[in-house]
Design a protein around this motif. Structure first.
Motif, PDB file in Angstrom:
ATOM      1  N   LEU A   1      64.317 -51.764  24.801  1.00 44.25           N
ATOM      2  CA  LEU A   1      63.758 -50.420  24.882  1.00 44.25           C
ATOM      3  C   LEU A   1      64.258 -49.496  23.770  1.00 44.25           C
ATOM      4  O   LEU A   1      63.499 -48.718  23.203  1.00 44.25           O
ATOM      5  CB  LEU A   1      64.116 -49.792  26.231  1.00 44.25           C
ATOM      6  CG  LEU A   1      63.230 -50.096  27.427  1.00 44.25           C
ATOM      7  CD1 LEU A   1      63.873 -49.570  28.702  1.00 44.25           C
ATOM      8  CD2 LEU A   1      61.848 -49.495  27.241  1.00 44.25           C
ATOM      9  N   SER A   2      65.537 -49.597  23.463  1.00 45.14           N
ATOM     10  CA  SER A   2      66.165 -48.643  22.566  1.00 45.14           C
ATOM     11  C   SER A   2      65.936 -48.997  21.097  1.00 45.14           C
ATOM     12  O   SER A   2      66.375 -50.042  20.619  1.00 45.14           O
ATOM     13  CB  SER A   2      67.676 -48.575  22.838  1.00 45.14           C
ATOM     14  OG  SER A   2      68.345 -47.851  21.831  1.00 45.14           O
ATOM     15  N   GLU A   3      65.292 -48.099  20.370  1.00 46.17           N
ATOM     16  CA  GLU A   3      65.126 -48.303  18.933  1.00 46.17           C
ATOM     17  C   GLU A   3      66.475 -48.295  18.238  1.00 46.17           C
ATOM     18  O   GLU A   3      66.703 -49.044  17.276  1.00 46.17           O
ATOM     19  CB  GLU A   3      64.224 -47.224  18.347  1.00 46.17           C
ATOM     20  CG  GLU A   3      63.987 -47.390  16.853  1.00 46.17           C
ATOM     21  CD  GLU A   3      63.074 -46.316  16.273  1.00 46.17           C
ATOM     22  OE1 GLU A   3      62.956 -46.263  15.035  1.00 46.17           O
ATOM     23  OE2 GLU A   3      62.492 -45.545  17.064  1.00 46.17           O
ATOM     24  N   LEU A   4      67.395 -47.465  18.729  1.00 47.62           N
ATOM     25  CA  LEU A   4      68.737 -47.414  18.156  1.00 47.62           C
ATOM     26  C   LEU A   4      69.404 -48.785  18.219  1.00 47.62           C
ATOM     27  O   LEU A   4      70.016 -49.242  17.245  1.00 47.62           O
ATOM     28  CB  LEU A   4      69.582 -46.362  18.905  1.00 47.62           C
ATOM     29  CG  LEU A   4      70.967 -45.999  18.361  1.00 47.62           C
ATOM     30  CD1 LEU A   4      71.363 -44.611  18.841  1.00 47.62           C
ATOM     31  CD2 LEU A   4      72.037 -46.996  18.781  1.00 47.62           C
ATOM     32  N   ALA A   5      69.277 -49.466  19.363  1.00 45.28           N
ATOM     33  CA  ALA A   5      69.898 -50.780  19.530  1.00 45.28           C
ATOM     34  C   ALA A   5      69.266 -51.813  18.604  1.00 45.28           C
ATOM     35  O   ALA A   5      69.963 -52.632  17.993  1.00 45.28           O
ATOM     36  CB  ALA A   5      69.768 -51.240  20.984  1.00 45.28           C
ATOM     37  N   VAL A   6      67.931 -51.779  18.491  1.00 46.35           N
ATOM     38  CA  VAL A   6      67.233 -52.740  17.636  1.00 46.35           C
ATOM     39  C   VAL A   6      67.655 -52.562  16.188  1.00 46.35           C
ATOM     40  O   VAL A   6      68.000 -53.527  15.488  1.00 46.35           O
ATOM     41  CB  VAL A   6      65.706 -52.590  17.783  1.00 46.35           C
ATOM     42  CG1 VAL A   6      64.978 -53.443  16.753  1.00 46.35           C
ATOM     43  CG2 VAL A   6      65.269 -52.979  19.192  1.00 46.35           C
ATOM     44  N   ARG A   7      67.636 -51.325  15.718  1.00 48.70           N
ATOM     45  CA  ARG A   7      68.017 -51.073  14.331  1.00 48.70           C
ATOM     46  C   ARG A   7      69.491 -51.419  14.093  1.00 48.70           C
ATOM     47  O   ARG A   7      69.841 -51.938  13.025  1.00 48.70           O
ATOM     48  CB  ARG A   7      67.738 -49.611  13.964  1.00 48.70           C
ATOM     49  CG  ARG A   7      66.253 -49.279  13.890  1.00 48.70           C
ATOM     50  CD  ARG A   7      66.009 -47.866  13.399  1.00 48.70           C
ATOM     51  NE  ARG A   7      64.597 -47.558  13.293  1.00 48.70           N
ATOM     52  CZ  ARG A   7      63.829 -47.861  12.245  1.00 48.70           C
ATOM     53  NH1 ARG A   7      64.363 -48.482  11.207  1.00 48.70           N
ATOM     54  NH2 ARG A   7      62.545 -47.531  12.226  1.00 48.70           N
TER      55      ARG A   7
END
Length: 219
Positions: free
Chosen positions: A66-72
């Motif tokens: 869900l988290s874009e922060l985590a993916v990046r």
């Protein structure tokens, strides 16, 4: 599952569920997934080092978070330059045989699973409240092909002591959720409380961590 809850956890760096090293159960039982160069699906993957470890074993990796922060953060912290494809229902980040969808896993389509032959679930089922666990199990059962396998890591404890997440998901519930489609084999279980000091601080007095293998029934 409250999307805002998890996105907020990542934005505040409240990620006690994150592990800095690959999970020992994955190391011990990866061979039971019978994966060669096929794709392993990792739901609610965060920025887990398990993703890179799976790729190092030769498998392609498909995750969703869900988290874009985590993916990046996953790609940045591993020195990988990700290409971003926003042409589908949810954005897709890809680099070096690892593809991470950023969004709700229930938005993935059957076509997204066409190369998936195994699933590694360390923190997905235990992150879901009871009403959503049936939806999640049904989603995997209809998305995965015959002979696919799931390595599932979960917890069992007294839910009255801790509201979750992570939630307690005892093995009989796993059988209820997946038993009509998958055959269940318990691989290991151990006392995990000593290594979870934050959960002890929250009042938990017993925590069993287990690994089980789910094998898609051919009939």
């Amino acid at each position: 599952m409250d999307h805002d809850f998890w996105i907020e956890r990542w934005s505040r760096d409240e990620i006690g569920f994150h592990m800095d090293e690959r999970h020992e159960f994955l190391h011990q039982y990866y061979h039971r997934l019978h994966v060669g160069p096929e794709t392993v699906f990792v739901p609610l993957c965060g920025k887990s080092p398990d993703l890179l470890w799976l790729r190092q074993q030769g498998a392609k990796v498909l995750g969703v978070e869900l988290s874009e922060l985590a993916v990046r953060a996953f790609f940045a912290e591993n020195g990988l330059d990700a290409e971003i494809d926003e042409s589908g229902a949810i954005p897709r980040f890809h680099s070096a045989g690892i593809t991470l969808f950023q969004g709700d896993l229930f938005q993935l389509s059957p076509d997204d699973f066409r190369h998936v032959r195994a699933v590694y679930d360390r923190g997905s089922l235990v992150a879901l409240p009871p009403p959503m666990r049936r939806e999640y199990a049904d989603f995997l059962c209809r998305s995965l092909p015959i002979d696919s396998r799931i390595l599932l890591v979960g917890y069992d404890y007294d839910q009255a002591e801790l509201p979750g997440p992570p939630f307690a998901v005892p093995l009989p519930e796993i059988e209820q959720l997946f038993g009509t489609t998958f055959q269940l084999e318990l691989l290991a279980q151990h006392d995990a409380l000593p290594s979870h000091h934050l959960l002890r601080q929250r009042g938990l007095t017993r925590l069993i961590e287990y690994a089980c293998l789910l094998i898609h029934r051919s009939t």
